[in-house]
Design an enzyme around this catalytic site. Structure first.
Site, PDB file in Angstrom:
ATOM      1  N   GLY A 131       0.860  -1.190   0.000  1.00  0.00           N
ATOM      2  CA  GLY A 131       0.000   0.000   0.000  1.00  0.00           C
ATOM      3  C   GLY A 131       0.896   1.239   0.000  1.00  0.00           C
ATOM      4  O   GLY A 131       2.105   1.139  -0.197  1.00  0.00           O
TER       5      GLY A 131
ATOM      6  N   GLU B 227      -1.128  -1.788  23.712  1.00  0.00           N
ATOM      7  CA  GLU B 227      -0.531  -0.446  23.835  1.00  0.00           C
ATOM      8  C   GLU B 227      -1.281   0.345  24.890  1.00  0.00           C
ATOM      9  O   GLU B 227      -2.507   0.312  24.887  1.00  0.00           O
ATOM     10  CB  GLU B 227      -0.576   0.272  22.490  1.00  0.00           C
ATOM     11  CG  GLU B 227       0.305  -0.413  21.467  1.00  0.00           C
ATOM     12  CD  GLU B 227       0.335   0.295  20.106  1.00  0.00           C
ATOM     13  OE1 GLU B 227      -0.132   1.442  20.005  1.00  0.00           O
ATOM     14  OE2 GLU B 227       0.831  -0.315  19.149  1.00  0.00           O
TER      15      GLU B 227
ATOM     16  N   ARG C 270       0.708  -2.491  12.666  1.00  0.00           N
ATOM     17  CA  ARG C 270      -0.093  -2.771  13.853  1.00  0.00           C
ATOM     18  C   ARG C 270       0.468  -4.008  14.538  1.00  0.00           C
ATOM     19  O   ARG C 270       0.883  -4.965  13.872  1.00  0.00           O
ATOM     20  CB  ARG C 270      -1.555  -3.036  13.473  1.00  0.00           C
ATOM     21  CG  ARG C 270      -2.363  -1.781  13.203  1.00  0.00           C
ATOM     22  CD  ARG C 270      -2.543  -0.910  14.452  1.00  0.00           C
ATOM     23  NE  ARG C 270      -3.394   0.226  14.201  1.00  0.00           N
ATOM     24  CZ  ARG C 270      -2.983   1.429  13.782  1.00  0.00           C
ATOM     25  NH1 ARG C 270      -1.701   1.653  13.563  1.00  0.00           N
ATOM     26  NH2 ARG C 270      -3.855   2.406  13.601  1.00  0.00           N
TER      27      ARG C 270
ATOM     28  N   THR D  14       5.874  -1.080  11.756  1.00  0.00           N
ATOM     29  CA  THR D  14       5.308   0.248  12.028  1.00  0.00           C
ATOM     30  C   THR D  14       3.816   0.248  11.667  1.00  0.00           C
ATOM     31  O   THR D  14       3.223   1.310  11.520  1.00  0.00           O
ATOM     32  CB  THR D  14       6.027   1.344  11.191  1.00  0.00           C
ATOM     33  OG1 THR D  14       6.002   0.945   9.815  1.00  0.00           O
ATOM     34  CG2 THR D  14       7.454   1.560  11.644  1.00  0.00           C
TER      35      THR D  14
ATOM     36  N   HIS E   5       4.791   3.859  19.439  1.00  0.00           N
ATOM     37  CA  HIS E   5       3.807   4.171  18.386  1.00  0.00           C
ATOM     38  C   HIS E   5       3.931   5.629  17.917  1.00  0.00           C
ATOM     39  O   HIS E   5       3.021   6.437  18.112  1.00  0.00           O
ATOM     40  CB  HIS E   5       2.376   3.873  18.862  1.00  0.00           C
ATOM     41  CG  HIS E   5       1.432   3.640  17.713  1.00  0.00           C
ATOM     42  ND1 HIS E   5       0.397   2.750  17.751  1.00  0.00           N
ATOM     43  CD2 HIS E   5       1.366   4.207  16.479  1.00  0.00           C
ATOM     44  CE1 HIS E   5      -0.263   2.770  16.597  1.00  0.00           C
ATOM     45  NE2 HIS E   5       0.309   3.658  15.806  1.00  0.00           N
TER      46      HIS E   5
HETATM   47  C1  DGY Z   1      -2.652   5.704  12.429  1.00  0.00           C
HETATM   48  O1  DGY Z   1      -3.041   6.833  12.145  1.00  0.00           O
HETATM   49  O2  DGY Z   1      -3.356   4.706  12.288  1.00  0.00           O
HETATM   50  C2  DGY Z   1      -1.271   5.583  12.945  1.00  0.00           C
HETATM   51  O3  DGY Z   1      -0.998   4.335  13.462  1.00  0.00           O
HETATM   52  C3  DGY Z   1      -0.969   6.671  13.959  1.00  0.00           C
HETATM   53  O4  DGY Z   1       0.418   6.813  13.964  1.00  0.00           O
END
Ligand code: DGY
Length: 321
Positions: free
Chosen positions: A155, A261, A233, A231, A280
């Site tokens: 993506g 989290e 989920r 980075t 995060h």
């Molecule tokens: C989101 O906007 O989903 C991101 O994980 C925030 O950093």
């Protein structure tokens, strides 16, 4: 009468000001908003402005048919029961595009931090351990220019990471749930990506299909010394299996997201040297956060004015109204 908006997180005065002039707002600025409070305050609101820390459950949605809009300051909407929102004809606004570059930058930062052992070396210097002379095998890492980087999910963020690592000279392979031809990225089956890559970077959204996509079996396929970066989920990786693989010292990791989290104070990740941990912060630059807040604001106002949300995560909600 002004529409009522429940805001579940503190926001800058510059944002609250315009909201106050248009709407009757209630702001929760006392840490993570307890679910009981959300349930109570939601009864007297027309819209909710929230972010990742607020779970918008099916129960909350079903018990509040007066809600016209949920606007989240995030691109991810896994904190919201999207099935229930869509079934209720409730549009959910999110903030795509504007955080792609910041998140891709952080993925690169984690790649460099893990491959060049930056955090470990920083600790070593601060702890006064640097007493030996320069030597040829001191704190050796590995090069991005010599690496095969595997991108899981092609993506916008996956593609932005591919562009960055290509500029470093890496060989780039990629996997996407739906077949996608991307110039400069060799498409490969997911298991083969895990077996071939020196660095794997995860960029899929959290959905039931991607839950534990990075399983114990796939982690076991990684080359010794390979690195995994997340980075996206936490739920995309089986965190217990990752902890086991890291504890054995076989692989390294750079993580911005976790199964839970904030991360539990007892998490074994906290004592491992071969993992770099961030709280995060993928989208945490001033300009990006500003852009996210602006999109969330525009979504909120559109929803309360009965207009389609410009950045709607479930446009199909409009047909189930
Ligand atoms: C989101 O906007 O989903 C991101 O994980 C925030 O950093």
């Amino acid at each position: 009468m002004k529409s009522r908006v429940l805001i579940t997180l503190p926001l800058p005065a510059a944002v609250l000001g315009p909201l106050k002039t248009k709407f009757d707002i209630q702001v929760w600025d006392d840490g993570p908003m307890p679910q009981l409070q959300i349930a109570e305050l939601a009864k007297t609101t027309d819209a909710i402005l929230c972010s990742l820390g607020t779970a918008i459950t099916a129960d909350l949605i079903r018990s509040n048919p007066q809600l016209t809009t949920i606007s989240s300051i995030s691109v991810g909407v896994d904190h919201i029961d999207m099935e229930a929102a869509t079934a209720a004809g409730l549009p959910v606004g999110h903030t795509p595009e504007v955080l792609v570059d910041s998140t891709a930058d952080l993925a690169l930062a984690l790649m460099l931090a893990t491959t060049r052992r930056i955090v470990e070396a920083d600790r070593f210097v601060r702890e006064g351990q640097w007493s030996s002379d320069w030597s040829t095998d001191f704190f050796l890492g590995s090069d991005l220019s010599r690496a095969t980087v595997g991108i899981v999910g092609l993506g916008p963020t996956g593609l932005a990471v591919a562009k960055r690592v290509r500029a470093f000279g890496a060989n780039v392979i990629g996997w996407n749930r739906t077949e996608r031809e991307v110039s400069g990225v060799r498409n490969i089956a997911l298991d083969d990506l895990f077996a071939e890559a020196d660095i794997i970077s995860v960029h899929t959204a959290a959905t039931p299909e991607t839950h534990h996509l990075v399983s114990a079996d796939r982690l076991a396929m990684m080359k010794p010394g390979a690195v995994i970066i997340n980075t996206a989920r936490g739920s995309v990786i089986d965190e217990s299996a990752l902890i086991a693989a890291l504890s054995s010292g076989r692989i390294r990791a750079g993580l911005d997201v976790y199964a839970q989290e904030p991360i539990a104070k007892s998490s074994p990740l906290l004592v491992l040297d071969n993992v770099v941990l961030m709280p995060h912060l993928g989208s945490a630059t001033a300009a990006t956060r500003q852009a996210m807040i602006e999109r969330a604001y525009v979504n909120l106002v559109a929803g309360l004015e009965g207009k389609p949300l410009p950045w709607c995560a479930n446009p199909e909600a409009y047909s189930s109204r």
